[in-house]
Design a protein around this motif. Structure first.
Motif, PDB file in Angstrom:
ATOM      1  N   ASN A   1       0.807  -1.216   0.000  1.00  0.00           N
ATOM      2  CA  ASN A   1       0.000   0.000   0.000  1.00  0.00           C
ATOM      3  C   ASN A   1       0.843   1.269   0.000  1.00  0.00           C
ATOM      4  O   ASN A   1       0.386   2.323  -0.457  1.00  0.00           O
ATOM      5  CB  ASN A   1      -0.925   0.005   1.226  1.00  0.00           C
ATOM      6  CG  ASN A   1      -1.976   1.084   1.160  1.00  0.00           C
ATOM      7  OD1 ASN A   1      -2.725   1.177   0.188  1.00  0.00           O
ATOM      8  ND2 ASN A   1      -2.052   1.926   2.174  1.00  0.00           N
ATOM      9  N   VAL A   2       2.057   1.197   0.502  1.00  0.00           N
ATOM     10  CA  VAL A   2       2.897   2.401   0.574  1.00  0.00           C
ATOM     11  C   VAL A   2       4.067   2.369  -0.402  1.00  0.00           C
ATOM     12  O   VAL A   2       4.890   3.275  -0.419  1.00  0.00           O
ATOM     13  CB  VAL A   2       3.438   2.608   2.011  1.00  0.00           C
ATOM     14  CG1 VAL A   2       2.297   2.837   2.982  1.00  0.00           C
ATOM     15  CG2 VAL A   2       4.288   1.413   2.462  1.00  0.00           C
ATOM     16  N   ALA A   3       4.135   1.327  -1.260  1.00  0.00           N
ATOM     17  CA  ALA A   3       5.303   1.163  -2.139  1.00  0.00           C
ATOM     18  C   ALA A   3       5.288   2.114  -3.325  1.00  0.00           C
ATOM     19  O   ALA A   3       6.237   2.870  -3.546  1.00  0.00           O
ATOM     20  CB  ALA A   3       5.368  -0.282  -2.629  1.00  0.00           C
ATOM     21  N   LEU A   4       4.209   2.110  -4.107  1.00  0.00           N
ATOM     22  CA  LEU A   4       4.164   2.922  -5.327  1.00  0.00           C
ATOM     23  C   LEU A   4       4.202   4.417  -5.013  1.00  0.00           C
ATOM     24  O   LEU A   4       4.592   5.227  -5.862  1.00  0.00           O
ATOM     25  CB  LEU A   4       2.905   2.593  -6.137  1.00  0.00           C
ATOM     26  CG  LEU A   4       2.802   3.247  -7.519  1.00  0.00           C
ATOM     27  CD1 LEU A   4       3.941   2.793  -8.424  1.00  0.00           C
ATOM     28  CD2 LEU A   4       1.458   2.954  -8.165  1.00  0.00           C
ATOM     29  N   THR A   5       3.825   4.784  -3.799  1.00  0.00           N
ATOM     30  CA  THR A   5       3.833   6.199  -3.420  1.00  0.00           C
ATOM     31  C   THR A   5       5.229   6.782  -3.504  1.00  0.00           C
ATOM     32  O   THR A   5       5.387   7.995  -3.697  1.00  0.00           O
ATOM     33  CB  THR A   5       3.283   6.369  -1.991  1.00  0.00           C
ATOM     34  OG1 THR A   5       2.154   5.522  -1.823  1.00  0.00           O
ATOM     35  CG2 THR A   5       2.856   7.800  -1.740  1.00  0.00           C
ATOM     36  N   ILE A   6       6.258   5.955  -3.364  1.00  0.00           N
ATOM     37  CA  ILE A   6       7.641   6.455  -3.407  1.00  0.00           C
ATOM     38  C   ILE A   6       7.935   7.092  -4.769  1.00  0.00           C
ATOM     39  O   ILE A   6       8.211   8.289  -4.847  1.00  0.00           O
ATOM     40  CB  ILE A   6       8.643   5.335  -3.055  1.00  0.00           C
ATOM     41  CG1 ILE A   6       8.428   4.879  -1.614  1.00  0.00           C
ATOM     42  CG2 ILE A   6      10.078   5.820  -3.268  1.00  0.00           C
ATOM     43  CD1 ILE A   6       9.226   3.647  -1.230  1.00  0.00           C
TER      44      ILE A   6
ATOM     45  N   LEU B   1      13.882  -3.486  -1.457  1.00  0.00           N
ATOM     46  CA  LEU B   1      13.505  -4.176  -0.222  1.00  0.00           C
ATOM     47  C   LEU B   1      12.100  -4.771  -0.340  1.00  0.00           C
ATOM     48  O   LEU B   1      11.854  -5.908   0.090  1.00  0.00           O
ATOM     49  CB  LEU B   1      13.560  -3.194   0.946  1.00  0.00           C
ATOM     50  CG  LEU B   1      13.189  -3.727   2.335  1.00  0.00           C
ATOM     51  CD1 LEU B   1      14.164  -4.825   2.765  1.00  0.00           C
ATOM     52  CD2 LEU B   1      13.184  -2.594   3.357  1.00  0.00           C
ATOM     53  N   LEU B   2      11.200  -4.023  -0.955  1.00  0.00           N
ATOM     54  CA  LEU B   2       9.854  -4.522  -1.179  1.00  0.00           C
ATOM     55  C   LEU B   2       9.870  -5.742  -2.094  1.00  0.00           C
ATOM     56  O   LEU B   2       9.181  -6.740  -1.834  1.00  0.00           O
ATOM     57  CB  LEU B   2       8.984  -3.421  -1.790  1.00  0.00           C
ATOM     58  CG  LEU B   2       7.586  -3.841  -2.245  1.00  0.00           C
ATOM     59  CD1 LEU B   2       6.743  -4.251  -1.041  1.00  0.00           C
ATOM     60  CD2 LEU B   2       6.904  -2.721  -3.003  1.00  0.00           C
TER      61      LEU B   2
ATOM     62  N   SER C   1       9.533 -11.776  -2.787  1.00  0.00           N
ATOM     63  CA  SER C   1      10.242 -12.873  -3.460  1.00  0.00           C
ATOM     64  C   SER C   1      10.067 -14.188  -2.705  1.00  0.00           C
ATOM     65  O   SER C   1       9.462 -14.216  -1.627  1.00  0.00           O
ATOM     66  CB  SER C   1      11.728 -12.522  -3.551  1.00  0.00           C
ATOM     67  OG  SER C   1      12.328 -12.647  -2.270  1.00  0.00           O
ATOM     68  N   PRO C   2      10.612 -15.289  -3.242  1.00  0.00           N
ATOM     69  CA  PRO C   2      10.558 -16.565  -2.497  1.00  0.00           C
ATOM     70  C   PRO C   2      11.191 -16.487  -1.113  1.00  0.00           C
ATOM     71  O   PRO C   2      10.855 -17.277  -0.230  1.00  0.00           O
ATOM     72  CB  PRO C   2      11.348 -17.522  -3.409  1.00  0.00           C
ATOM     73  CG  PRO C   2      11.139 -16.979  -4.786  1.00  0.00           C
ATOM     74  CD  PRO C   2      11.129 -15.481  -4.610  1.00  0.00           C
TER      75      PRO C   2
END
Length: 488
Positions: free
Chosen positions: A60-65, A236-237, A242-243
């Motif tokens: 929810n806060v990733a694309l905001t960067i 980091l996200l 990732s696996p």
């Protein structure tokens, strides 16, 4: 004009713009955090694991960067009126998509895309800076940010009840869709009600687009260094998905994401060079210089303040529910206390920044929030619930006053770059959120709160290198004449 003369009860002139703009921001925050108070219902409806829920919080806060960086550039170029209208309209569509999602993968994609709505904050910062003088801008930006940020508290207090009123197994979906409808309607209202500047004023735009202008060689390299964590947070996200984390992305796709991020960083360095290469052979006149270290300090201060607020607002309803064994509605109402303080805390931070000084106010707030998060780390099921709520509200007051103090400085660095400076500082808030939520996914809530407290102490040290804004900044009018703008 003193800050006390801001006519808050008026709906004319710059007060009208302030009210219309904080409402726009309020709606974006309702949409951005409409999932948090409904997580229990979402978990039951789709059978999600706790790890999947935590993944949704991080997404929810990733694309905001990147969104805040890009939108910051676009608002400087095209103006806040058109950008807020577009953002509200697009986010309403994404909200409808999230409301009808019927698998974790669909929810994850929708939640990731909805991070775009978090860029709305940057747009209003530029709008308010155009309409208010330096002696009022801290309070005005504080009201804009604080009352708008209250949208997350409003969502926490109303959406669980709204879902119950709709009733049935899809009540939570209708509650989510209602927030999307609000955003769509208000997009039209905002476009038809505001202008970018007061009549007769000039809307200063950057001389070049694609990257922020800097005015010295040292600032050029500091700008590149400060851009790295923006990509590091996204990497980091990707690792979290990732696996090695929740396995939402396969190993080859994760590697591809890393490569794309590296290429994007290289592309940004190229743009930084294209915009600023002249400083290596032609010194910028003293009157047009500004210090990028001001931006760097504000970035880190917003990471510690808003970054921690985003992370805590996302996890607090579930934390109260699990710690004190209370219902989702009760947990949502109690957790809303953290964001509820925005109504007074951000304006208070902005007001004291106008009155006591920018650097001093930020120092006081960071000291207080470090202590506040230390106390929150001591909360256990044995605590009286009322004491836990009071500790939460005390901490949140200082966190959000610190946010108000940060954005009391942002418009005073360089007017034509205000959108980009706000975008970068805002993006650092989301870097903090990704960092802290990733920490939360591997440690206890107690350790999570103490990590934030330690981050605040480090930031407190860095803030001591910030210069108090004084004097005037220079901007060039379209006809080539120089206009001086007061910054104190």
């Amino acid at each position: 004009m003193s800050a006390s003369k801001l006519k808050l009860l008026s709906f004319s002139g710059n007060s009208r713009i302030l009210h219309l703009t904080w409402i726009a921001f309020f709606i974006t925050f309702v949409v951005w955090f409409n999932h948090a108070p409904l997580l229990v219902s979402i978990r039951e409806a789709l059978g999600l694991t706790d790890q999947q829920l935590k993944t949704l919080l991080i997404l929810n806060v990733a694309l905001t960067i990147p969104a805040r960086i890009v939108v910051g550039m676009l608002v400087d170029k095209y103006g806040p009126k058109i950008m807020y209208t577009l953002l509200l309209g697009i986010s309403s569509v994404l909200c409808f998509f999230f409301a009808i999602a019927d698998s974790f993968e669909q929810m994850a994609l929708a939640r990731f895309l909805l991070g775009f709505v978090g860029a709305g904050f940057v747009i209003g910062i530029r709008m308010i800076s155009e309409w208010f003088p330096a002696k009022q801008v801290g309070l005005a930006e504080g009201i804009y940010g604080g009352w708008g940020n209250f949208g997350s508290a409003a969502a926490a207090m109303t959406l669980p009840t709204l879902a119950l009123l709709f009733g049935g197994e899809n009540g939570w979906r209708y509650a989510l869709a209602t927030t999307g409808a609000m955003a769509l309607v208000y997009a039209f209202i905002y476009y038809n009600s505001v202008s970018d500047t007061p009549k007769g004023s000039t809307y200063f735009k950057p001389k070049k687009s694609g990257a922020m202008e800097v005015t010295s060689k040292l600032d050029f390299f500091l700008y590149i260094v400060m851009s790295m964590p923006l990509y590091g947070a996204l990497a980091l996200l990707a690792w979290k998905l990732s696996p090695a984390g929740v396995s939402l992305l396969s190993a080859p796709i994760t590697q591809a994401v890393y490569v794309v991020l590296a290429l994007l960083f290289a592309y940004q360095i190229y743009h930084i060079w294209q915009v600023n290469k002249t400083i290596f052979h032609t010194p910028v006149p003293q009157i047009h210089q500004y210090k990028f270290k001001q931006v760097a300090v504000l970035n880190l201060a917003y990471l510690a303040t808003f970054g921690s607020e985003l992370a805590v607002v996302s996890m607090l309803p579930l934390f109260f529910s699990d710690t004190f064994n209370i219902s989702p509605v009760q947990a949502g109402l109690l957790a809303s206390g953290f964001a509820f303080m925005n109504l007074v805390s951000r304006p208070t931070g902005g007001y004291f920044s106008d009155k006591l000084g920018r650097k001093r106010t930020l120092t006081i707030c960071l000291s207080g929030l470090a202590f506040g998060y230390f106390v929150m780390g001591l909360i256990t099921p044995e605590w009286f619930l009322v004491l836990a709520v009071l500790a939460t509200m005390m901490c949140s007051f200082l966190v959000q006053a610190g946010e108000g103090a940060v954005f009391a400085v942002v418009p005073l660095v360089q007017r034509r770059l205000t959108g980009q400076i706000a975008g970068m500082a805002g993006a650092y808030g989301n870097v903090g959120a990704v960092l802290f939520l990733t920490v939360l996914s591997v440690v206890s809530a107690q350790t999570f709160f103490w990590v934030i407290a330690a981050t605040a102490i480090v930031t407190l040290f860095v803030v001591q290198f910030m210069d108090e804004p004084r004097g005037q900044m220079a901007e060039v009018l379209p006809d080539g004449t120089v206009q001086m703008i007061d910054v104190h």
